[in-house]
Design a protein around this motif. Sequence first.
Motif, PDB file in Angstrom:
ATOM      1  N   ALA A   1       0.845  -1.298   0.012  1.00 43.49           N
ATOM      2  CA  ALA A   1       0.094  -0.091   0.050  1.00 43.49           C
ATOM      3  C   ALA A   1       0.972   1.422  -0.031  1.00 43.49           C
ATOM      4  N   ARG A   2       2.060   0.989   0.057  1.00 42.40           N
ATOM      5  CA  ARG A   2       3.011   2.242   0.278  1.00 42.40           C
ATOM      6  C   ARG A   2       2.832   3.453  -0.930  1.00 42.40           C
ATOM      7  N   ASP A   3       2.586   3.188  -1.873  1.00 39.14           N
ATOM      8  CA  ASP A   3       2.526   4.242  -2.737  1.00 39.14           C
ATOM      9  C   ASP A   3       1.707   5.203  -2.754  1.00 39.14           C
ATOM     10  N   HIS A   4       0.176   4.751  -2.372  1.00 38.84           N
ATOM     11  CA  HIS A   4      -1.014   5.180  -2.140  1.00 38.84           C
ATOM     12  C   HIS A   4      -1.093   5.660  -0.786  1.00 38.84           C
ATOM     13  N   ALA A   5      -0.731   5.088   0.398  1.00 39.36           N
ATOM     14  CA  ALA A   5      -0.739   5.525   1.529  1.00 39.36           C
ATOM     15  C   ALA A   5       0.203   6.545   2.003  1.00 39.36           C
TER      16      ALA A   5
ATOM     17  N   ASP B   1       2.093  -2.378  17.221  1.00 38.64           N
ATOM     18  CA  ASP B   1       2.604  -0.846  16.533  1.00 38.64           C
ATOM     19  C   ASP B   1       2.360  -1.305  15.019  1.00 38.64           C
ATOM     20  N   PRO B   2       1.640  -0.808  14.253  1.00 36.01           N
ATOM     21  CA  PRO B   2       1.418  -1.175  12.904  1.00 36.01           C
ATOM     22  C   PRO B   2       2.184  -0.836  11.997  1.00 36.01           C
ATOM     23  N   ILE B   3       2.935   0.239  12.179  1.00 38.48           N
ATOM     24  CA  ILE B   3       4.245   0.592  11.517  1.00 38.48           C
ATOM     25  C   ILE B   3       5.210   1.244  12.375  1.00 38.48           C
ATOM     26  N   ASP B   4       6.352   0.496  12.810  1.00 38.59           N
ATOM     27  CA  ASP B   4       7.250   1.099  13.610  1.00 38.59           C
ATOM     28  C   ASP B   4       8.355   1.744  12.680  1.00 38.59           C
ATOM     29  N   GLY B   5       8.558   3.122  12.575  1.00 35.88           N
ATOM     30  CA  GLY B   5       9.368   3.721  11.821  1.00 35.88           C
ATOM     31  C   GLY B   5       8.638   4.380  10.575  1.00 35.88           C
ATOM     32  N   THR B   6       7.273   5.003  10.914  1.00 34.17           N
ATOM     33  CA  THR B   6       6.657   5.614  10.063  1.00 34.17           C
ATOM     34  C   THR B   6       7.325   6.671   9.168  1.00 34.17           C
TER      35      THR B   6
ATOM     36  N   TYR C   1       9.417   7.951   3.637  1.00 37.49           N
ATOM     37  CA  TYR C   1      10.300   8.488   2.793  1.00 37.49           C
ATOM     38  C   TYR C   1      11.142   7.442   1.930  1.00 37.49           C
ATOM     39  N   GLY C   2      10.442   6.189   2.068  1.00 40.56           N
ATOM     40  CA  GLY C   2      11.007   5.148   1.216  1.00 40.56           C
ATOM     41  C   GLY C   2      11.962   4.347   1.844  1.00 40.56           C
ATOM     42  N   HIS C   3      12.649   4.645   2.986  1.00 41.17           N
ATOM     43  CA  HIS C   3      13.713   3.990   3.635  1.00 41.17           C
ATOM     44  C   HIS C   3      13.261   2.536   4.341  1.00 41.17           C
ATOM     45  N   PRO C   4      13.725   1.691   3.864  1.00 42.38           N
ATOM     46  CA  PRO C   4      13.211   0.213   4.372  1.00 42.38           C
ATOM     47  C   PRO C   4      13.278  -0.496   5.824  1.00 42.38           C
ATOM     48  N   TRP C   5      13.940   0.631   6.682  1.00 35.96           N
ATOM     49  CA  TRP C   5      13.954   0.138   8.087  1.00 35.96           C
ATOM     50  C   TRP C   5      12.541   0.659   8.903  1.00 35.96           C
TER      51      TRP C   5
END
Length: 269
Positions: free
Chosen positions: A27-31, A88-93, A98-102
Amino acid sequence: MLAAESEELVRIAVTVGAEAAELVRDARDHAVTQVDTKSSETDVVTAADRASEQLVRDRLAQLRPGEPVLGEEEGGASSLDGLVWVVDPIDGTVNYLYGHPWYAVSIAAQLDGVSVAGAVIEPVSGRVWTATRGGGAFLDGRPLRAAATTRLELSLLGTGFSYDHARRLRQAEAIGRMLGKVRDIRRCGAASLDLCAVAAGWEDAYLEHGLHRWDWAAGGLIAEEAGAVVRFPGDAVDDGLGPEATFAAAPGVAEQIRAALVESGFGKV
């Protein structure tokens, strides 16, 4: 809690976490076109954070009906008595934005406020970090052990910064004093993964102030089960780091790093 019960809890955490990880990755590109803020303009939440937490809540309701959930986006679980799922649904939001994979999905089962099973799943790499209390910590099924470091000056320290501007400045000053005492410092942007890094020996220690339960519930158990010295916000300890500190370190260097952090002013950030 019996080992078999803990293993069932971690199995569920992995199953549900993997589904959420797939959602946030796809979902990243849309989210990231739907972004709001929370405590400050730099503290962001995306549509994927909310969708991921809803998925986790729905799946846990199916697999463990009646058990309360405490999540970053929707709260819940006013009491920590009994078994509570901490999510935590996304830790490192910000990394996600920014597209960082961590970044990761973090799910822990706590019994009376103490983590007994946990999973941290990285959507980009697919790595799966797990632990059960008394059963060890694992990365993709391989046992983890904290580093054998014994020298402060050869230690790699992970940390993080507050979204509060004034506190960030105090943290930066303390970091400046700490830089000359250790090998180097890392700021990766996801507390659960910093704690897992301590478990794997990728970092020798990690300190951050102001974390919430969902930030450390799974990763902290993984670090602890890998042999790290750990402490969490609210722990009844007088170690000079302050009541809001989350700290994990390889056992051979933990006391040296703690003392150096206190000397550098981290107890007052």
